[in-house]
Design a protein around this motif. Structure first.
Motif, PDB file in Angstrom:
ATOM      1  N   MET A 108      59.476  43.001  31.748  1.00  0.00           N
ATOM      2  CA  MET A 108      59.018  41.617  31.579  1.00  0.00           C
ATOM      3  C   MET A 108      58.119  41.215  32.740  1.00  0.00           C
ATOM      4  O   MET A 108      58.457  41.391  33.894  1.00  0.00           O
ATOM      5  N   SER A 109      56.970  40.716  32.417  1.00  0.00           N
ATOM      6  CA  SER A 109      56.049  40.356  33.495  1.00  0.00           C
ATOM      7  C   SER A 109      56.342  38.945  33.970  1.00  0.00           C
ATOM      8  O   SER A 109      56.803  38.109  33.213  1.00  0.00           O
ATOM      9  N   PRO A 110      56.077  38.691  35.263  1.00  0.00           N
ATOM     10  CA  PRO A 110      56.329  37.337  35.770  1.00  0.00           C
ATOM     11  C   PRO A 110      55.441  36.320  35.048  1.00  0.00           C
ATOM     12  O   PRO A 110      54.283  36.603  34.751  1.00  0.00           O
ATOM     13  N   ILE A 111      56.002  35.195  34.783  1.00  0.00           N
ATOM     14  CA  ILE A 111      55.270  34.168  34.050  1.00  0.00           C
ATOM     15  C   ILE A 111      54.615  33.194  35.033  1.00  0.00           C
ATOM     16  O   ILE A 111      55.233  32.789  36.004  1.00  0.00           O
TER      17      ILE A 111
END
Lengths: 283, 282
Positions: A1-4
């Motif tokens: 999951m990539s940082p938002i």
């Protein structure tokens, strides 16, 4: 999951802005505002100089700014000024520390429990408006002239703003913080130290600042009535010597020493705590 | 088996004047372990009331809640809560916030912060471990709040409109992330929302609620395969089905004409557009 949206928000990096600035849009620079402040002060000193040097007001009652500066320089040179400043600060520190030691914990307890609030409210409301200097006659009766009486006057003056503001801060704590504490089953003592006190910090700091300021104002009055040294004594003594230059000089020193601690120290404390946390009060 | 049983829950409030308002009644629901439930309805339908009773933050007027057979009498470590407004502590760093639940359970400083940092690392938030919440955007704050809830390893995750305050893009990303977490941990989730699309996207079952008094209207089995394609006909059909069931709640089919309004404003018929009007673009 990539940082938002992984960029720190830049809100709260700007200082408080006046309503006028916010309504007008682009605000004048910080520099211009500071310059206006200093210019005004220079203007006041200039007016004072004119009033004194033209003799509109008798010269032996209103000395010029230069004469006042000269008086302060002399008092500084013979050690008198330093001695009196130190004596006043010493009393201030002792009385103030005592009022923090008593007022802060008491404020926390009062704010926490509705019963203590109800119990103390009426009494405090009557005592709070009594000016600190009005305690001095009683203090002299009890403790005699000198250190103890003055400490008592500062203590009694500073303790109420600290107590009342701390209690208000605890009572005004955001409901959502209480719910977090409930959800995680935080024990009361830990909740108090980790949540209640920091949450009340904006109010506590206001109380500490107010307590210090009123304490400093009272100490001068108390020294006029009940001391043989200190800045209050110094200006009263100068009056007996018909030295308005030293009276005014002493008053300015009182103002400057007060300013240094009240703004420099408390501003620093605020930046270190609620400023860093983004919790400044807007008032 | 670890599950949540809600039996005949009822909540009434006394209002000034002495009368009673029913916020919730006849609310019963069996939630299986690892099930994702959305409580969907308009404001005032009692969905948050139900959630708070399950959380132990609110006392019910009647009925009972059991988690793993154990009756709920207050908050407990088997349930964690994610608040709509994040409810992070501004005076604690991100890592300290995440570790707050562990701290409350008496964990020592080093192990609790280690665990918090590890969770943040998995969520791609480790860069911000030492930042204060004010430095984060709303979406990131809510992710920290989710991390704080997960850190105590609860059996049930209770979420009160956690994404309602976020913009549509951030919301979509957080919904995705929540599903990833849910699939990884198999937590039971009770999620309150007023967003139909959100409910269809997330839930195994959607509990549609109705207001005045708050009660269950129907339960929609939402068995669309995951990952859910929001453009597929089956998905859109499900959204429409739920929307139709909420029709009365949303005031659909009761179109009002508001004829009187034009009279008040002094125009029986729409006025012709004026040349050079300056406020049109606003």
């Amino acid at each position: 999951m990539s940082p938002i949206d992984a960029t720190p928000a830049t809100v709260a990096e700007h200082g408080p802005r006046s309503v006028m600035d916010r309504l007008r849009g682009p605000r004048a620079t910080r520099f211009a505002h500071a310059a206006v402040g200093y210019l005004f002060l220079v203007g006041v000193i200039l007016l004072w100089h004119l009033a004194a040097s033209t003799g509109i007001y008798p010269r032996h009652l209103l000395p010029t700014p230069m004469e006042v500066a000269q008086a302060v320089r002399e008092a500084f040179a013979d050690g008198d000024l330093i001695h009196n400043v130190m004596r006043s600060l010493e009393r201030q520190v002792v009385g103030y520390v005592a009022s923090v030691i008593v007022g802060l914990p008491l404020g926390l307890v009062v704010g926490w429990s509705r019963w203590t609030q109800s119990a103390l409210q009426t009494t405090i409301r009557i005592i709070y408006p009594i000016p600190g200097v009005a305690w001095v006659p009683l203090a002299i009766l009890w403790f005699g002239l000198g250190f103890k009486s003055i400490i008592f006057a500062i203590f009694i003056t500073a303790v109420f703003p600290i107590l009342v503001n701390t209690a208000a801060g605890v009572a005004a704590i955001d409901e959502q913080y209480i719910r977090v504490v409930k959800v995680f089953g935080t024990k009361p003592l830990r909740a108090f130290l980790r949540v209640v006190i920091p949450a009340a910090m904006p109010f506590i700091l206001t109380g500490l600042r107010l307590g210090y300021g009123t304490g400093w104002r009272v100490i001068i009055s108390a020294e006029i009535l009940a001391a043989t040294d200190g800045l209050g004594f110094m200006i009263d003594n100068a009056r007996w010597q018909l030295r308005p230059d030293l009276v005014i000089g002493g008053m300015l020193i009182i103002g400057i020493v007060g300013l240094l601690v009240e703004t420099v120290f408390f501003d620093w404390l605020e930046r270190r705590t609620i400023g860093r946390w983004g919790m400044q009060r807007t008032d | 088996m670890s599950r949540v049983e809600i039996r005949n829950l009822r909540k009434t409030y006394s209002v000034p004047g002495g009368s009673q308002v029913v916020a919730l009644q006849d609310f019963s629901l069996d939630i299986a372990t690892g099930e994702f439930i959305c409580l969907l309805g308009p404001s005032g339908c009692g969905k948050t009331t139900a959630l708070n009773i399950v959380a132990g933050l609110l006392k019910q007027s009647g009925g009972e809640v059991r988690v793993d057979e154990r009756k709920v009498t207050g908050p407990g470590p088997d349930r964690a809560y994610v608040f709509q407004d994040y409810a992070l502590f501004p005076w604690l760093t991100v890592a300290e916030n995440v570790a707050f639940g562990l701290e409350s359970q008496g964990w020592q400083k080093t192990p609790r912060l280690e665990r918090a940092r590890a969770i943040l690392a998995v969520m791609g938030l480790d860069k911000f471990a030492d930042a204060f919440p004010k430095q984060l955007s709303g979406g990131m704050r809510q992710r920290v709040s989710i991390a704080r809830a997960l850190a105590v390893n609860p059996k049930v995750l209770l979420m009160d409109e956690p994404f309602a305050a976020l913009d549509a893009f951030t919301r979509a990303q957080l919904q995705d992330e929540l599903l990833s977490i849910w699939e990884a941990l198999n937590k039971t989730v009770l999620f309150v929302t007023h967003n139909i699309d959100e409910a269809v996207q997330l839930a195994d079952r959607i509990v549609v609620m109705t207001s005045r008094p708050g009660r269950m209207k129907l339960v929609v089995e939402n068995d669309l395969p995951r990952p859910r394609d929001v453009t597929s006909p089956a998905y859109l059909e499900r959204v429409n089905q739920v929307r139709a069931s909420l029709g009365e709640e949303m005031g659909l089919g009761h179109h009002k004409t508001y004829r009187g309004l034009a009279d008040i404003l002094g125009a029986g018929v729409p006025a012709p557009a004026q040349e050079g009007a300056s406020h049109v673009a606003n």
